[in-house]
Scaffold this motif. Structure first.
Motif, PDB file in Angstrom:
ATOM      1  N   GLY A 204       0.777  -1.235   0.000  1.00 20.56           N
ATOM      2  CA  GLY A 204       0.000   0.000   0.000  1.00 20.56           C
ATOM      3  C   GLY A 204       0.812   1.290   0.000  1.00 20.56           C
ATOM      4  N   LEU A 205       2.136   1.187  -0.151  1.00 22.02           N
ATOM      5  CA  LEU A 205       2.945   2.407  -0.244  1.00 22.02           C
ATOM      6  C   LEU A 205       3.305   2.651  -1.707  1.00 22.02           C
ATOM      7  N   VAL A 206       3.289   3.918  -2.091  1.00 26.45           N
ATOM      8  CA  VAL A 206       3.714   4.242  -3.451  1.00 26.45           C
ATOM      9  C   VAL A 206       5.127   4.808  -3.377  1.00 26.45           C
ATOM     10  N   PRO A 207       6.089   4.091  -3.926  1.00 29.97           N
ATOM     11  CA  PRO A 207       7.468   4.604  -3.838  1.00 29.97           C
ATOM     12  C   PRO A 207       7.591   6.028  -4.393  1.00 29.97           C
ATOM     13  N   TYR A 208       8.265   6.861  -3.661  1.00 32.73           N
ATOM     14  CA  TYR A 208       8.502   8.241  -4.093  1.00 32.73           C
ATOM     15  C   TYR A 208       9.511   8.258  -5.239  1.00 32.73           C
ATOM     16  N   ASP A 209       9.534   9.378  -5.947  1.00 32.05           N
ATOM     17  CA  ASP A 209      10.530   9.546  -7.013  1.00 32.05           C
ATOM     18  C   ASP A 209      11.953   9.383  -6.483  1.00 32.05           C
ATOM     19  N   THR A 210      12.174   9.923  -5.280  1.00 29.75           N
ATOM     20  CA  THR A 210      13.539   9.827  -4.738  1.00 29.75           C
ATOM     21  C   THR A 210      13.954   8.371  -4.565  1.00 29.75           C
ATOM     22  N   GLN A 211      13.000   7.531  -4.220  1.00 26.94           N
ATOM     23  CA  GLN A 211      13.317   6.107  -4.025  1.00 26.94           C
ATOM     24  C   GLN A 211      13.602   5.424  -5.366  1.00 26.94           C
ATOM     25  N   VAL A 212      12.825   5.809  -6.391  1.00 30.88           N
ATOM     26  CA  VAL A 212      13.058   5.252  -7.725  1.00 30.88           C
ATOM     27  C   VAL A 212      14.424   5.709  -8.243  1.00 30.88           C
TER      28      VAL A 212
ATOM     29  N   MET B 270      21.338   8.407   1.037  1.00 36.26           N
ATOM     30  CA  MET B 270      19.966   8.856   1.255  1.00 36.26           C
ATOM     31  C   MET B 270      19.798   9.037   2.745  1.00 36.26           C
ATOM     32  N   ALA B 271      19.298  10.207   3.150  1.00 38.23           N
ATOM     33  CA  ALA B 271      19.212  10.485   4.571  1.00 38.23           C
ATOM     34  C   ALA B 271      18.286   9.499   5.282  1.00 38.23           C
ATOM     35  N   THR B 272      18.493   9.391   6.587  1.00 33.28           N
ATOM     36  CA  THR B 272      17.651   8.524   7.406  1.00 33.28           C
ATOM     37  C   THR B 272      16.191   8.908   7.246  1.00 33.28           C
ATOM     38  N   GLY B 273      15.327   7.908   7.126  1.00 34.60           N
ATOM     39  CA  GLY B 273      13.897   8.175   7.048  1.00 34.60           C
ATOM     40  C   GLY B 273      13.395   8.420   5.639  1.00 34.60           C
ATOM     41  N   GLU B 274      14.312   8.453   4.667  1.00 36.11           N
ATOM     42  CA  GLU B 274      13.893   8.675   3.282  1.00 36.11           C
ATOM     43  C   GLU B 274      13.293   7.404   2.658  1.00 36.11           C
ATOM     44  N   GLY B 275      13.418   6.294   3.333  1.00 40.08           N
ATOM     45  CA  GLY B 275      12.771   5.070   2.846  1.00 40.08           C
ATOM     46  C   GLY B 275      13.683   4.126   2.082  1.00 40.08           C
ATOM     47  N   LYS B 276      14.810   3.789   2.678  1.00 41.62           N
ATOM     48  CA  LYS B 276      15.761   2.921   1.982  1.00 41.62           C
ATOM     49  C   LYS B 276      15.270   1.476   1.879  1.00 41.62           C
ATOM     50  N   THR B 277      14.322   1.110   2.741  1.00 39.66           N
ATOM     51  CA  THR B 277      13.823  -0.269   2.687  1.00 39.66           C
ATOM     52  C   THR B 277      13.124  -0.546   1.354  1.00 39.66           C
ATOM     53  N   LEU B 278      12.369   0.430   0.849  1.00 39.99           N
ATOM     54  CA  LEU B 278      11.725   0.227  -0.451  1.00 39.99           C
ATOM     55  C   LEU B 278      12.752   0.288  -1.585  1.00 39.99           C
ATOM     56  N   VAL B 279      13.783   1.065  -1.392  1.00 36.50           N
ATOM     57  CA  VAL B 279      14.833   1.151  -2.418  1.00 36.50           C
ATOM     58  C   VAL B 279      15.478  -0.227  -2.635  1.00 36.50           C
TER      59      VAL B 279
ATOM     60  N   THR C  74      16.486   1.528  12.397  1.00 36.40           N
ATOM     61  CA  THR C  74      15.097   1.680  12.822  1.00 36.40           C
ATOM     62  C   THR C  74      14.916   3.179  12.998  1.00 36.40           C
ATOM     63  N   ASP C  75      13.887   3.762  12.391  1.00 41.59           N
ATOM     64  CA  ASP C  75      13.884   5.216  12.477  1.00 41.59           C
ATOM     65  C   ASP C  75      13.036   5.723  13.634  1.00 41.59           C
ATOM     66  N   ILE C  76      13.381   6.917  14.071  1.00 44.51           N
ATOM     67  CA  ILE C  76      12.731   7.491  15.252  1.00 44.51           C
ATOM     68  C   ILE C  76      11.551   8.330  14.789  1.00 44.51           C
ATOM     69  N   LYS C  77      10.370   7.849  15.068  1.00 48.09           N
ATOM     70  CA  LYS C  77       9.164   8.567  14.648  1.00 48.09           C
ATOM     71  C   LYS C  77       8.751   9.537  15.749  1.00 48.09           C
ATOM     72  N   LEU C  78       8.321  10.731  15.326  1.00 53.74           N
ATOM     73  CA  LEU C  78       7.934  11.745  16.315  1.00 53.74           C
ATOM     74  C   LEU C  78       6.468  11.582  16.716  1.00 53.74           C
TER      75      LEU C  78
ATOM     76  N   ALA D 209      15.295  15.150  12.285  1.00 47.47           N
ATOM     77  CA  ALA D 209      14.861  15.928  11.120  1.00 47.47           C
ATOM     78  C   ALA D 209      14.670  15.067   9.884  1.00 47.47           C
ATOM     79  N   ARG D 210      13.977  13.940  10.049  1.00 50.61           N
ATOM     80  CA  ARG D 210      13.680  13.104   8.889  1.00 50.61           C
ATOM     81  C   ARG D 210      12.601  13.771   8.050  1.00 50.61           C
ATOM     82  N   GLN D 211      12.666  13.540   6.750  1.00 58.12           N
ATOM     83  CA  GLN D 211      11.618  13.937   5.810  1.00 58.12           C
ATOM     84  C   GLN D 211      11.074  15.349   6.039  1.00 58.12           C
ATOM     85  N   GLY D 212      11.974  16.304   6.204  1.00 58.10           N
ATOM     86  CA  GLY D 212      11.550  17.685   6.331  1.00 58.10           C
ATOM     87  C   GLY D 212      11.068  18.105   7.711  1.00 58.10           C
TER      88      GLY D 212
HETATM   89  P1  ADP Z   1      15.474   4.583   6.024  1.00 59.79           P
HETATM   90  O1  ADP Z   1      15.923   3.166   5.958  1.00 59.79           O
HETATM   91  O2  ADP Z   1      15.884   5.357   4.825  1.00 59.79           O
HETATM   92  O3  ADP Z   1      15.856   5.276   7.259  1.00 59.79           O
HETATM   93  P2  ADP Z   1      12.855   3.367   6.120  1.00 59.79           P
HETATM   94  O4  ADP Z   1      12.907   2.512   4.946  1.00 59.79           O
HETATM   95  O5  ADP Z   1      13.019   2.739   7.436  1.00 59.79           O
HETATM   96  O6  ADP Z   1      13.866   4.575   5.983  1.00 59.79           O
HETATM   97  O7  ADP Z   1      11.472   4.173   6.051  1.00 59.79           O
HETATM   98  C1  ADP Z   1      11.155   5.195   6.963  1.00 59.79           C
HETATM   99  C2  ADP Z   1       9.661   5.320   7.103  1.00 59.79           C
HETATM  100  O8  ADP Z   1       9.098   5.882   5.925  1.00 59.79           O
HETATM  101  C3  ADP Z   1       8.957   4.000   7.318  1.00 59.79           C
HETATM  102  O9  ADP Z   1       7.996   4.159   8.310  1.00 59.79           O
HETATM  103  C4  ADP Z   1       8.321   3.701   5.992  1.00 59.79           C
HETATM  104  O10 ADP Z   1       7.132   2.956   6.136  1.00 59.79           O
HETATM  105  C5  ADP Z   1       8.025   5.093   5.455  1.00 59.79           C
HETATM  106  N1  ADP Z   1       8.010   5.119   4.000  1.00 59.79           N
HETATM  107  C6  ADP Z   1       9.015   4.717   3.210  1.00 59.79           C
HETATM  108  N2  ADP Z   1       8.702   4.887   1.913  1.00 59.79           N
HETATM  109  C7  ADP Z   1       7.448   5.413   1.873  1.00 59.79           C
HETATM  110  C8  ADP Z   1       6.556   5.803   0.817  1.00 59.79           C
HETATM  111  N3  ADP Z   1       6.895   5.694  -0.454  1.00 59.79           N
HETATM  112  N4  ADP Z   1       5.365   6.307   1.165  1.00 59.79           N
HETATM  113  C9  ADP Z   1       5.019   6.422   2.467  1.00 59.79           C
HETATM  114  N5  ADP Z   1       5.802   6.066   3.502  1.00 59.79           N
HETATM  115  C10 ADP Z   1       7.012   5.566   3.220  1.00 59.79           C
END
Ligand code: ADP
Ligand code: MG
Length: 846
Positions: free
Chosen positions: A74-82, A96-105, A552-556, A588-591
């Motif tokens: 259910g997540l749509v990869p962002y352009d930055t991830q592509v 790629m900074a922390t929290g940018e979503g490297k798991t989907l990359v 593991t990222d730190i969510k606020l 300061a993840r994701q802005g």
């Molecule tokens: P990183 O490894 O770069 O620190 P993560 O892969 O752990 O980042 O992802 C950080 C958070 O962002 C996670 O909670 C993840 O579910 C969320 N996330 C990642 N990619 C997307 C996306 N395309 N849309 C929405 N949320 C996303």
């Protein structure tokens, strides 16, 4: 100017172009059914077989993978991830900074590599793509989370357990199954150890890794590939067929026995030190007595009875031997506990860091003997007859898992490998993702370029100026005040320390002021993920060593942004700026908003070494009484210079050490493993061919190197082979050896012969490899300890090491022949003198 030529700027247009093509293709693939989508993988494989390249199909493949991610999680990869994934298709480190979503990359990128790895029409030729994570938890989490996506794409996915599960049933089968999947999640450490293990196997069916290692994608690449670049992974164990005095197991047993560890003995062995040898030894001395002048040690009759029991052993030679070994080991352990003293006869010398069996990086110390006359360390000198091993066992017992004592039993390091050596095993190499890259290091050590991916939303992080104090205590006071102020308004705080010690120190200040906190480090690592999940909550204070909780990222929590986001404090700077940046990047993840601040004092380890020791000593005195922060910019600049200096020096050391590993260790290991695998996989005929090959090669060596002549005297009548003509001489030797060999195997059952000889030959290779490694390690540490490197340091090392290697190979050949010709010779009864040059080290008796 320089930046214009960076990999990133040169490739930005091309990669952004791919990304916009992917977006254009979105509607094309979103209209497909699941079944149609899954068939796309086969179609891409076909294109690749048909001569298209991954670049040709990349936009479509990424669009398909993106669609699968959307459908399954259910997540749509962002352009930055592509963009990151596209950049990685060419052995690139994506920053790629922390929290940018490297798991989907990982998923997007691994899909591209998997298409290539599985493109062959013949499935037996498929390779695997490994996704290597920083820790066990992440490997498991990501596999569970992403498996469905890969399955939808027609790819299989597995997760490899680490060694801690090795007693569980079906461990081998489960592991082999995991390695046979298209996408494999594991930690780098697990795969590296499994590779070493596989090369110790005595049966090909017991190997774990059963598919070609096609490519690896390394997450948190800076941690695994840079921080641990020269930390060897050490596979240790005992070996069959070696004399038992001086093995680690026995030394450990004796140490536990003497210290009265439960399960070994109920109470410690007591001991009396006596000045002079007395004729009449009485049990009034307790369990044992040591005569100081001669170091003769006697165990009381009662203790001997405990060791030997009251069985009649006079007819059982092997039991006699075993018990005798036990007695000597216990005698040594008594001496180690009651006579030998740290900082007197020996010191613990720090020789580096290593990854312990629990996966933690720990300091490694060796027991280095000190000359009591001069007080200096005696290099390469060891006690004999199990005494060295006993002292090491005692020290390891005292270390209690907090640090590692290097154990020097001859045959304990069965094999070693470093990460730069390990990643060479992948056919198409590696790529990776990291929050903070060190572009120069990745290029230097691995030849990998870095692509710097712009953050999705520009960073709003605020880095405050470092505060400098004269003394540690003033620094801690300032940090506590800072924490107190921020905590008052409920802002969450993450405090990074450089060591557990530093965490301890800070926590004692926090305790004094009754400020609540949670701790995260190698000792306090329970519920790591939970602690990290809570670290962004209002009012939470987390004290963590730098590496703890990575990945593991730190969510606020809601409302924290209004308080300024996560506040990150660095208690002192690391000797490597990248690690500071790593800590700062945790907020300061994701802005989001976020603030960082570092502290330093003139008493910090980093300031007190090298550069600072010379330049800052005067200032330290000058500012001694100043409790407020130091604002003099000249001093602040000098403190910064300490870090730059340290970084430069450690880079240089790392470079040399890495070169040694790649140019020597790796080359030797590859050759030894190749030979071993040939023998392991050989059928009867092939095995005979191998032995015949050895006879041919070795005959040449004998003719060329007169020192080898004496080594075959016990096999053939070498003198009657002699001929002035070298070629004839060689042929004579060859046929003499060959005839002897033919005669020896003529009356044996081929199948039995095969298995018997095979395990003998493998044994021989293993034991020589182990001692070769030990020589290399010794040579390496004497260079590294010397600390200054000339231009020819490496060349000299290589030359000496290769000499050793040639000589090892001759010895292996010779011993293989001996055993092939006399297959039932008792193992170990024939030992070649394999000392080379004689300066490798020497032993002393106590
Ligand atoms: P990183 O490894 O770069 O620190 P993560 O892969 O752990 O980042 O992802 C950080 C958070 O962002 C996670 O909670 C993840 O579910 C969320 N996330 C990642 N990619 C997307 C996306 N395309 N849309 C929405 N949320 C996303
Ligand atoms: Mg991550």
């Amino acid at each position: 100017m320089e930046d214009l030529l960076s990999y990133t700027s040169l490739n930005k247009r091309r990669i952004e172009n791919i990304c916009s093509l992917v977006n254009k293709l979105e509607s094309k693939y979103s209209s497909l059914s699941d079944y149609e989508l899954s068939k796309m993988t086969d179609r891409f494989r076909f294109y690749l077989r048909d001569g298209k390249t991954i670049d040709d199909i990349m936009p479509d493949a990424l669009a398909v993978c993106k669609e699968a991610i959307k459908r399954k999680i259910g997540l749509v990869p962002y352009d930055t991830q592509v963009i990151a994934a596209a950049s990685m298709s060419d052995n690139i480190i994506a920053q790629m900074a922390t929290g940018e979503g490297k798991t989907l990359v990982q998923i997007l990128s691994s899909y591209l590599y998997a298409l290539e790895a599985t493109k062959d029409a013949d499935k037996s030729k498929w390779g695997s793509v490994h996704i290597l994570t920083a820790n066990e938890y992440l490997a498991q989490r990501d596999k569970v989370q992403n498996e469905a996506i890969f399955n939808l794409l027609g790819l299989s996915c597995g997760y490899v357990e680490d060694k801690s599960n090795s007693d569980k049933p079906d461990y081998l089968k489960k592991k082999q199954k995991a390695y046979s999947q298209d996408i494999v999640y594991a930690t780098a450490k697990t795969v590296a150890f499994d590779y070493l293990d596989d090369n110790q196997a005595f049966d090909i069916r017991n190997k774990y890794i059963n598919r070609e290692l096609y490519h690896a994608i390394v997450d948190e690449a800076d941690d695994i590939l840079l921080d641990q670049a020269v930390t060897p992974l050490i596979l240790s164990g005992t070996m069959p067929g070696l004399d038992i005095v001086g093995t680690i197991d026995l030394a450990n047993y004796a140490c536990y026995f003497v210290n009265g560890v439960k399960g070994y003995r109920n109470r410690p062995v007591t001991c009396t030190l006596a000045d002079q040898f007395e004729k009449n030894i009485d049990t009034k001395f307790g369990d044992s007595i040591i005569f100081k002048d001669t170091l003769r040690t006697f165990l009381s009759d009662d203790l001997l009875k405990e060791i030997y029991g009251d069985k009649d052993i006079s007819h059982d030679i092997s039991l006699q031997e075993e018990l005798f070994n036990k007695e000597s080991a216990i005698t040594n352990a008594v001496l180690a506990k009651y006579y030998y003293k740290r900082n007197k006869q020996y010191i613990l010398r720090e020789i580096g860091k290593a990854i312990d069996t629990d996966g933690k990086v720990k300091k490694v110390f060796e027991v280095a003997l000190v000359s009591e006359a001069t007080g200096r360390v005696m290099p390469k000198t060891k006690y004999r007859n199990g005494m060295q091993e006993a002292i090491e066992a005692e020290e390891a017992f005292l270390a209690d898992g907090k640090y590692i004592i290097k154990r020097s039993t001859k045959n304990i390091e069965k094999s070693t490998i470093t990460y730069p050596e390990f990643v060479r095993l992948y056919k198409t190499g590696i790529s990776g993702m990291t929050g903070t890259s060190d572009i120069e290091d990745f290029k230097d050590i691995y030849g990998l370029e870095t692509y710097e991916v712009d953050p999705r939303i520009p960073s709003a992080r605020k880095d405050e100026e470092t505060e400098l104090y004269s003394k540690k205590e003033y620094k801690y006071e300032a940090i506590v005040r800072d924490i107190y102020e921020r905590h008052k308004k409920q802002q969450p705080i993450l405090v990074g320390t450089i060591s557990i010690n530093e965490s301890d120190e800070l926590c004692s200040y926090l305790d004094r002021y009754k400020i609540p906190y949670q701790r995260l480090d190698a000792i306090n690592h329970k519920d790591e993920a939970l602690k990290i999940a809570n670290a962004g909550k209002k009012g939470m204070i987390t004290i963590a060593t730098n590496m703890a909780g990575r990945g593991t990222d730190i969510k606020l929590e809601k409302g924290v942004e209004e308080l300024g986001g996560l506040y990150v404090i660095g208690v002192s700077k690391n000797n490597n700026k990248r690690i500071d940046r790593q800590l700062m990047g945790r907020c300061a993840r994701q802005g989001e908003p976020g603030v960082t601040k570092y502290y330093q004092s003139l008493e910090d380890e980093l300031v007190l070494t090298r550069y600072g020791k010379v330049k800052l000593i005067a200032f330290k005195k000058y500012y001694e009484d100043q409790k407020t922060k130091i604002t003099n910019h000249r001093v602040i600049d000098m403190v910064d210079q300490c870090q730059i200096t340290e970084e430069g020096i450690s880079k240089q050391i790392r470079r040399i050490e890495n070169q040694i590993h790649l140019n020597v260790f790796s080359v030797h290991r590859d050759k030894v493993f190749e030979q071993r695998n040939k023998i392991l996989g050989a059928n009867y005929k092939e095995l005979i061919d191998i032995i015949v090959g050895i006879i041919k090669e070795y005959s040449i060596t004998i003719v060329e190197d007169p020192t080898e002549v004496d080594k075959v005297r016990h096999l053939i009548d070498i003198d009657s082979c002699y001929d002035e003509d070298n070629l004839k001489y060689r042929n004579n030797i060859m046929s003499a050896l060959f005839n002897k060999f033919k005669a020896s195997k003529s009356n044996m059952d081929p199948k039995k012969y095969l298995e018997y000889i095979r395990s003998r030959l493998l044994d021989i290779i293993d034991s020589y490899w182990v001692s070769h490694l030990m020589y290399l390690e010794d040579m390496k540490s004497s260079i590294m300890n010397a600390g200054s490197f000339g231009i020819d340091t490496l060349t000299r090392f290589e030359r000496d090491a290769n000499k050793l290697f040639v000589s090892m190979n001759n010895n292996i050949r010779n011993e293989m022949l001996t055993y092939s010709i006399n297959p039932y010779l008792e193992f170990g009864s024939y030992v070649i003198n394999n000392s080379i040059g004689g300066d490798i080290g020497h032993e002393i008796t106590h």
